[in-house]
Every structure is written in structure tokens, then in C-alpha cells.
Scaffold this motif. Sequence first.
Motif, PDB file in Angstrom:
ATOM      1  N   UNK A 147       0.981  -1.496   0.172  1.00  0.00           N
ATOM      2  CA  UNK A 147      -0.294  -0.009  -0.019  1.00  0.00           C
ATOM      3  C   UNK A 147       0.460   1.373   0.066  1.00  0.00           C
ATOM      4  N   UNK A 148       2.043   1.230   0.839  1.00  0.00           N
ATOM      5  CA  UNK A 148       3.014   2.271   0.930  1.00  0.00           C
ATOM      6  C   UNK A 148       3.407   2.611  -1.232  1.00  0.00           C
ATOM      7  N   UNK A 149       4.132   1.578  -1.693  1.00  0.00           N
ATOM      8  CA  UNK A 149       4.549   1.998  -2.571  1.00  0.00           C
ATOM      9  C   UNK A 149       3.093   2.009  -3.431  1.00  0.00           C
ATOM     10  N   UNK A 150       2.543   1.871  -3.534  1.00  0.00           N
ATOM     11  CA  UNK A 150       1.374   2.286  -4.238  1.00  0.00           C
ATOM     12  C   UNK A 150       0.972   3.746  -4.243  1.00  0.00           C
ATOM     13  N   UNK A 151       0.923   4.349  -3.235  1.00  0.00           N
ATOM     14  CA  UNK A 151       0.457   5.220  -2.693  1.00  0.00           C
ATOM     15  C   UNK A 151       2.176   6.507  -2.914  1.00  0.00           C
ATOM     16  N   UNK A 152       2.769   5.780  -2.783  1.00  0.00           N
ATOM     17  CA  UNK A 152       4.177   7.148  -4.149  1.00  0.00           C
ATOM     18  C   UNK A 152       4.058   7.210  -5.237  1.00  0.00           C
ATOM     19  N   UNK A 153       3.902   5.482  -5.921  1.00  0.00           N
ATOM     20  CA  UNK A 153       3.881   6.042  -7.117  1.00  0.00           C
ATOM     21  C   UNK A 153       2.455   6.510  -7.662  1.00  0.00           C
ATOM     22  N   UNK A 154       1.456   6.424  -7.670  1.00  0.00           N
ATOM     23  CA  UNK A 154       0.387   6.976  -7.641  1.00  0.00           C
ATOM     24  C   UNK A 154       0.706   9.183  -7.659  1.00  0.00           C
ATOM     25  N   UNK A 155       1.297   9.002  -6.371  1.00  0.00           N
ATOM     26  CA  UNK A 155       1.681  10.802  -5.998  1.00  0.00           C
ATOM     27  C   UNK A 155       3.011  10.911  -7.315  1.00  0.00           C
ATOM     28  N   UNK A 156       3.704   9.984  -6.994  1.00  0.00           N
ATOM     29  CA  UNK A 156       4.034  10.251  -8.160  1.00  0.00           C
ATOM     30  C   UNK A 156       4.082  10.832  -8.965  1.00  0.00           C
ATOM     31  N   UNK A 157       3.259   9.641 -10.159  1.00  0.00           N
ATOM     32  CA  UNK A 157       2.321   9.717 -10.737  1.00  0.00           C
ATOM     33  C   UNK A 157       2.181  10.937 -11.392  1.00  0.00           C
ATOM     34  N   UNK A 158       1.459  11.581 -10.144  1.00  0.00           N
ATOM     35  CA  UNK A 158       0.215  12.878 -10.072  1.00  0.00           C
ATOM     36  C   UNK A 158       1.321  13.709 -10.506  1.00  0.00           C
ATOM     37  N   UNK A 198       4.528  14.035 -11.904  1.00  0.00           N
ATOM     38  CA  UNK A 198       5.403  14.325 -13.138  1.00  0.00           C
ATOM     39  C   UNK A 198       4.116  14.716 -13.644  1.00  0.00           C
ATOM     40  N   UNK A 199       3.142  14.876 -14.093  1.00  0.00           N
ATOM     41  CA  UNK A 199       1.804  15.239 -14.476  1.00  0.00           C
ATOM     42  C   UNK A 199       2.347  16.774 -14.878  1.00  0.00           C
ATOM     43  N   UNK A 200       1.946  17.092 -13.229  1.00  0.00           N
ATOM     44  CA  UNK A 200       1.621  18.632 -12.818  1.00  0.00           C
ATOM     45  C   UNK A 200       3.046  19.128 -13.348  1.00  0.00           C
ATOM     46  N   UNK A 201       3.915  18.741 -13.803  1.00  0.00           N
ATOM     47  CA  UNK A 201       5.393  19.392 -14.156  1.00  0.00           C
ATOM     48  C   UNK A 201       5.609  19.439 -15.246  1.00  0.00           C
ATOM     49  N   UNK A 202       4.403  18.524 -16.209  1.00  0.00           N
ATOM     50  CA  UNK A 202       5.150  18.321 -17.095  1.00  0.00           C
ATOM     51  C   UNK A 202       4.963  19.333 -18.096  1.00  0.00           C
ATOM     52  N   UNK A 203       5.416  19.581 -19.288  1.00  0.00           N
ATOM     53  CA  UNK A 203       5.296  20.546 -19.823  1.00  0.00           C
ATOM     54  C   UNK A 203       4.033  21.449 -20.533  1.00  0.00           C
ATOM     55  N   UNK A 204       2.852  19.802 -20.549  1.00  0.00           N
ATOM     56  CA  UNK A 204       1.902  19.678 -21.714  1.00  0.00           C
ATOM     57  C   UNK A 204       0.858  20.470 -20.129  1.00  0.00           C
ATOM     58  N   UNK A 205       1.203  20.304 -18.931  1.00  0.00           N
ATOM     59  CA  UNK A 205       0.254  20.608 -18.261  1.00  0.00           C
ATOM     60  C   UNK A 205      -0.084  21.916 -18.131  1.00  0.00           C
ATOM     61  N   UNK A 206       1.114  23.115 -18.445  1.00  0.00           N
ATOM     62  CA  UNK A 206       1.062  24.396 -18.780  1.00  0.00           C
ATOM     63  C   UNK A 206       0.143  24.969 -20.263  1.00  0.00           C
ATOM     64  N   UNK A 207       0.068  23.806 -20.833  1.00  0.00           N
ATOM     65  CA  UNK A 207      -0.733  24.475 -21.519  1.00  0.00           C
ATOM     66  C   UNK A 207      -2.006  23.704 -21.639  1.00  0.00           C
ATOM     67  N   UNK A 208      -2.599  23.090 -20.892  1.00  0.00           N
ATOM     68  CA  UNK A 208      -4.376  22.293 -20.522  1.00  0.00           C
ATOM     69  C   UNK A 208      -5.178  23.535 -20.540  1.00  0.00           C
ATOM     70  N   UNK A 209      -4.464  24.422 -20.972  1.00  0.00           N
ATOM     71  CA  UNK A 209      -6.228  26.046 -21.115  1.00  0.00           C
ATOM     72  C   UNK A 209      -5.990  26.186 -22.570  1.00  0.00           C
ATOM     73  N   UNK A 210      -5.140  25.750 -23.458  1.00  0.00           N
ATOM     74  CA  UNK A 210      -5.436  25.878 -24.578  1.00  0.00           C
ATOM     75  C   UNK A 210      -5.457  24.309 -25.346  1.00  0.00           C
TER      76      UNK A 210
END
Length: 422
Positions: free
Chosen positions: A1-12, A14-26
Amino acid sequence: CVSFGQAMTLIKQQISTSPTSSNSSEGGGAGGESETLSRIDTLVKRILPLIVATIDDRSWRVRWTAASKFASVVHAFSPLNGTMDALVPAYEKLLQDPEAEVRTAATFNLSEVAKTGAMVYPAGWSGGGSGGDSDASQEEEGQRIPVAQRLVERVMALTEDDSENVRAALAMVATDLAPILGKDLTIAHLLPPMLLLLRDSTSEVRLNIISSLSLLNDVIGADLLTQSLLPAILDLAEDGKWRIRLAVIERIPLLAKQLGKEFFTDRLLSLCVGWLGDDISSIREAAAKDLKELTALLGSEWSVQNLLPRVKQVMEHPSYLRRMNAVRAISLMATAMDVYMAQWEILPILLEMHCDPVANVRFNVAKGLGMVGPMFNPSVYEGQIVPILELMKEDCDRDVRYFACQSSDSLSANFENKLNNH
């Protein structure tokens, strides 16, 4: 469960800091990211009930394992939406488990769980669901409080726990909440249960509190703390169990650092010197070592002005045990002083004690000279220490002669090596 939570947090993250996330409004790449985030939320909602279910497991060992690992679970899941509103109530349930072992394990994790920066609903708040409803009103969101602020309300109940192990665990970790809560909340919610623990019937609980006071002192200040601290220290210092007294002695240097030089000198210094006359030899030895540590901590000048006069009074006591321990104490104090102070303030007193009528005192003088001798230059060694040791080599008591010869040989070799090195 700990590893799962860490993995989900890491993916989230990565998505929030990816270049495409800054263009989501477009509209660029926003659809795929939203779908991934939605899947993460769905998976988390499926996993959370499994974690919470361990809290109600019939086996206390399963619940104990959950309690032991709960801080890791909380840190892994806390960045994910809505998780803390489910995990914190589950953790509070562990703190109230029927088994003392489970409550103890959960209590040990109290400060680590509180350190998460998440915001949760207060206990009993009707709007605090476990699903993290995205339609929650701004008014409901405004009711959220830090995890530490919610958990501190549980501390008072833990101080009244039937198990002394639970209370001892609480005494070790509760003060870690102070820097998180801040001064006002600490005084209002944390200080009252801490004062109760200082008066706990179990010595270990009181010791654990005294050992962990530095964080509380940093947040609320020494003045407020010492008003209630001193009676507890004095009570422990006179405890009928010598191991408890020994534990207090071992914490004296820490207390001197926490409480400040003036308060310590006024209120606790006499107590430290008084331990030189304790009935238990281990206490007397620890007290002598304490005076050395206090000298190193508070300085040679402070030691000469405040410690030395009191120790000299002990050296005049009718009991040879007290005189003997005073000799040990000043020998140790000298090793923590600067050479000048040791030569002019300690050495003459030590040399004078070679005439004591009791052999046990005299051979401790010989041992003390062997201890402090290497500090001084050759002229002091040859002019003051050697003549006394030569006299003691002719003492009527064989133990005195033995230790005088031992110290003489040791110092002779030491100064010979210094001469050869130069």
C-alpha cells in the motif's frame, strides 16, 4: 500500500510538472492528463477502503502492524485528493484500540502523522467525507484544519490511558507537535497534557517528558515551562529507585542547556553537588561525571565561581565517601577546564588532599593527579606533582602506594614522550 501510494503520488507530480500541463488551458494534451488523473483517483478510492479495513481486523497483530506502519502510509497518500479525510479518522481509531500494544504503536507514530502538511476536517465535522467531493463548498473547505491541530485534541485522552507504555510513548513524541502547532496552540492544547505527564505516577513517563523538553522550550519559552518543570525534576531526583535518580543525573547537562545558566545555577546546582553524597556508588560516580560535563558546557569561569566552592565544602565533610567523591569530581572538572584555571584553582586543592586521614581518599588523589597531570607543562609537573607522588609512594597503605606508583609511571612516560616529540 505504501509503494502504491508513493507511485500514484509520483505519477501525479510528473503530470503536474510536465510541459503539456502548462498548456492545458489551450487544450494541448489536457484530455490524456485528465483521464490519467481520473484513473489515479479511481484506483486510490478502491485502495483506501482496504487500508482502512485493517484497522478493524479481528487480529490485534494485524492492527498492530497497521499502527506501526501508519505514518508511512499517511506520507505516501497525503498528496492525493481526499485521502487524509479517510486516513486520519482511521488513525484516531488505532489510538483508541482495545489492545494496549496497538495503541502504543500508534502513539509512537503521532508526531510523524502530524507532520504531514495536509488539511482535514475537524473531528465530527459533517462535511468531512472520505471521498474528497469536488463539489464541497468554499465554506466547508474553510473549516479544514492542519492534521496536527486535529490530533492534538487526542493527546489529553492518551495521558489518561490505562497502559503506562502508551503514556511513555506519548511522552517521547508529543513535544514534537509543538513546532508544528505554534506557540498559541501549544499553550492552549499541548501544554496541559504535558504538565499532566510530568506528574504521572510512572517514573519512566516523567523521564521521557523531561528528556524531550527542548522542542517545547523553543516554542513557548523557558519561563512558562520551568514553572511546572522544577517540581517534577525535584521529585524524580529524590525517587526511591536509584535507577530513576541515575536517569535524571544523566539528563542534567541537557536540562542545563535547555533551562539556561542562571535558572540552573539558582535552582538545580545544589542538587547536582548533593548527589556526591548519595548512598549508591553508581549515583556518586555519575554525579562526578555530571560536574565535568557542566564545566565543559557552562565554562571554566562559571565552574570556579559556582561549582568549586560547593565541592570544597563536600571535601570537608566528616564522611570519607563524600570527600572521596569530591576528589574524583574536581579531578574530572579540571580535565574540562582551561589549563590556567585548572592549575591555579584545582591543582592546589587536589594536592592538599594527599594528607587526608583515610586511605581511600588519598589513593583517589593519586589517581586524580595521574588524570590531570598531562594538562600541565613540565615545570608544574616536576615542581608540584612529582614531590607529592613521591611522598605517596612511601604511604603506609599499600593501595595508596600502588596508585601513586601507577600515576607516577604514567606521567613520567607521558612527559618523556612529549620531550622526545619536541
